[in-house]
Design a protein around this motif. Structure first.
Motif, PDB file in Angstrom:
ATOM      1  N   VAL A  12      56.124  52.783 -47.193  1.00 57.47           N
ATOM      2  CA  VAL A  12      55.150  51.986 -47.941  1.00 57.47           C
ATOM      3  C   VAL A  12      55.380  52.131 -49.434  1.00 57.47           C
ATOM      4  O   VAL A  12      55.332  51.151 -50.183  1.00 57.47           O
ATOM      5  N   ALA A  13      55.653  53.357 -49.882  1.00 61.66           N
ATOM      6  CA  ALA A  13      55.853  53.592 -51.313  1.00 61.66           C
ATOM      7  C   ALA A  13      57.055  52.814 -51.839  1.00 61.66           C
ATOM      8  O   ALA A  13      57.023  52.275 -52.954  1.00 61.66           O
ATOM      9  N   ALA A  14      58.120  52.721 -51.049  1.00 64.88           N
ATOM     10  CA  ALA A  14      59.311  52.007 -51.506  1.00 64.88           C
ATOM     11  C   ALA A  14      59.016  50.519 -51.694  1.00 64.88           C
ATOM     12  O   ALA A  14      59.413  49.913 -52.702  1.00 64.88           O
ATOM     13  N   VAL A  15      58.334  49.931 -50.741  1.00 66.63           N
ATOM     14  CA  VAL A  15      58.011  48.512 -50.865  1.00 66.63           C
ATOM     15  C   VAL A  15      57.022  48.285 -52.003  1.00 66.63           C
ATOM     16  O   VAL A  15      57.123  47.300 -52.753  1.00 66.63           O
ATOM     17  N   MET A  16      56.070  49.195 -52.153  1.00 57.71           N
ATOM     18  CA  MET A  16      55.095  49.046 -53.237  1.00 57.71           C
ATOM     19  C   MET A  16      55.758  49.174 -54.594  1.00 57.71           C
ATOM     20  O   MET A  16      55.369  48.484 -55.545  1.00 57.71           O
ATOM     21  N   ARG A  17      56.741  50.057 -54.718  1.00 56.01           N
ATOM     22  CA  ARG A  17      57.447  50.185 -55.995  1.00 56.01           C
ATOM     23  C   ARG A  17      58.176  48.893 -56.346  1.00 56.01           C
ATOM     24  O   ARG A  17      58.206  48.482 -57.516  1.00 56.01           O
ATOM     25  N   ASN A  18      58.758  48.240 -55.337  1.00 55.50           N
ATOM     26  CA  ASN A  18      59.385  46.946 -55.603  1.00 55.50           C
ATOM     27  C   ASN A  18      58.351  45.932 -56.073  1.00 55.50           C
ATOM     28  O   ASN A  18      58.612  45.117 -56.974  1.00 55.50           O
TER      29      ASN A  18
END
Length: 413
Positions: free
Chosen positions: A99-105
């Protein structure tokens, strides 16, 4: 309820008590349109230095261009809110890595949008002078806003007073579809990675609030809510400003003298500067009391200083209320001007009737002339038939009776 309006003020004018109640509740009744670009820029100029604020006011007063955004500054405020919300969610250490990776994008994309908006404000072409000679000329005329001041202006525009920016209604307008798409992407990644809990996190963190059956009867339904009373007062001031300058009656010749007596652009900018300064002082006082409140003498000193600020807040409310009275008077005058214009058009009916009656004799002569003209035309039609017959004969003479076949190539004899 006692009506504390001054004599001569229209009944639609807003009172001090109403504005104070709105600020106490951080809410305005009814749906409110967003502020115009000019009002937003003037309010944001409250974050500038006095010299920079004067330049912004001077540019607007003289008709020089100021920075604008294609989507309006309300969208910029909502964009900033979305960035802050997403960054706050990323700070949660319990967020799964997927989730964090997609949110960072997603956050990176929001930052790029904000950087594009910053270019419109700070380095916009066609707004401020670009060449060396043009910059020197604008500096001599004291209408050139330096880069540092434009940066402050952009920071102030990120705080544009926007209704319902922290409510579920804001979330629906700010990008429900975008958040839903993001949640869907996270769910797909989670299913492929064998981490179904990530999908649940996506729905909990990213999905905006949904309205339930009770939200329809919520006391905030159909109202404009704000972060605090200071933002509420800024929005009310900008709302009154838009009502005045956007009214054609204010720009008419009837208020030419009044327009020279008050600079509404400067008034709104100064109100914004005072409200922003007061809010900063109150925040510092509250912080100082929290940190040093254990000392009773120090806490008493803070309380005394806080009381000295209360008249400043009352004075700001009075200034905004006076601006509201101007808006009410101009709107009332606009109605009277429309009635007066209609009356002026109506008063010409008698003159037009008299003119029609006076021209009746001329019309009788015109009828006789029309009859004579008809007879002349009829006689002329007979002549036209003769002319057509003659012309037809001439055409027959020009055109051969039998078609001749021309050789494919001209051969001189």
């Amino acid at each position: 309820m006692v009506d504390n309006r001054r004599p001569g003020v229209p009944a639609g004018a807003t009172t001090d008590d109403e504005i104070r109640a709105w600020c106490d509740e951080s809410r305005l009744p009814g749906e409110r349109p967003e502020l115009s670009d000019t009002a937003a820029v003037l309010i944001a100029s409250g974050f500038l230095t006095p010299a920079g604020r004067a330049i912004v006011v001077r540019r607007i007063s003289t008709g020089l261009p100021v920075p604008v955004l294609p989507g309006g500054f309300g969208d910029l405020r909502r964009l900033q809110r979305a960035i802050a919300q997403a960054e706050q969610q990323l700070d949660n250490p319990m967020v799964p890595g997927v989730v964090a990776a997609v949110m960072r994008n997603r956050v990176n994309g929001l930052h790029r949008r904000r950087d594009d908006a910053r270019k419109y404000i700070v380095t916009a072409k066609g707004v401020f002078a670009g060449g060396t000679r043009a910059i020197r000329r604008e500096r001599r005329e004291n209408v050139y806003l330096e880069i540092e001041e434009r940066e402050r202006l952009f920071a102030g525009l990120l705080c544009t007073p926007t209704p319902n920016v922290h409510s579920s209604g804001y979330m629906r307008r700010a990008g429900t579809a975008a958040f839903d798409r993001l949640a869907g992407v996270v769910g797909q990644v989670a299913s492929r990675s064998g981490y179904p809990q990530a999908g649940e996190w996506a729905s909990q963190i990213l999905a905006p609030e949904r309205e339930d059956a009770t939200s329809v009867t919520s006391p905030n339904a159909g109202a404009a809510t704000f972060v605090d009373g200071y933002e509420t007062l800024l929005f009310v001031a900008g709302h009154f400003y838009d009502r005045v300058v956007g009214n054609p009656a204010w720009l008419s010749d009837h208020f030419e003298v009044q327009r020279t007596q008050v600079n509404l652009h400067a008034e709104l900018a100064e109100i914004a500067a005072d409200v922003i300064a007061l809010r900063a002082v109150r925040i510092d006082l509250d912080r100082a009391k929290r940190n040093g409140g254990f000392d009773q003498s120090f806490a008493d000193h803070i309380d005394r200083r806080e009381k000295t600020l209360r008249p400043v807040w009352t004075e700001l409310i009075d200034r905004v209320q006076a601006l509201g009275e101007v808006a009410a008077v101009v709107e009332s005058a606009a109605v009277e001007l429309r009635v007066l214009a209609e009356y002026n058009r109506t008063t010409t009916i008698d003159e037009r009737i008299d003119e029609l009656i006076a021209r009746s004799g001329d019309r009788e002569m015109s009828v006789d002339n029309a009859k004579r003209l008809t007879e002349q035309v009829r006689s002329g039609e007979e002549q036209l038939r003769i002319y057509r017959d003659v012309l037809q004969g001439n055409i027959a003479r020009i055109s051969p009776a039998t078609a001749r076949e021309l050789p494919a190539r001209y051969e001189p004899s």
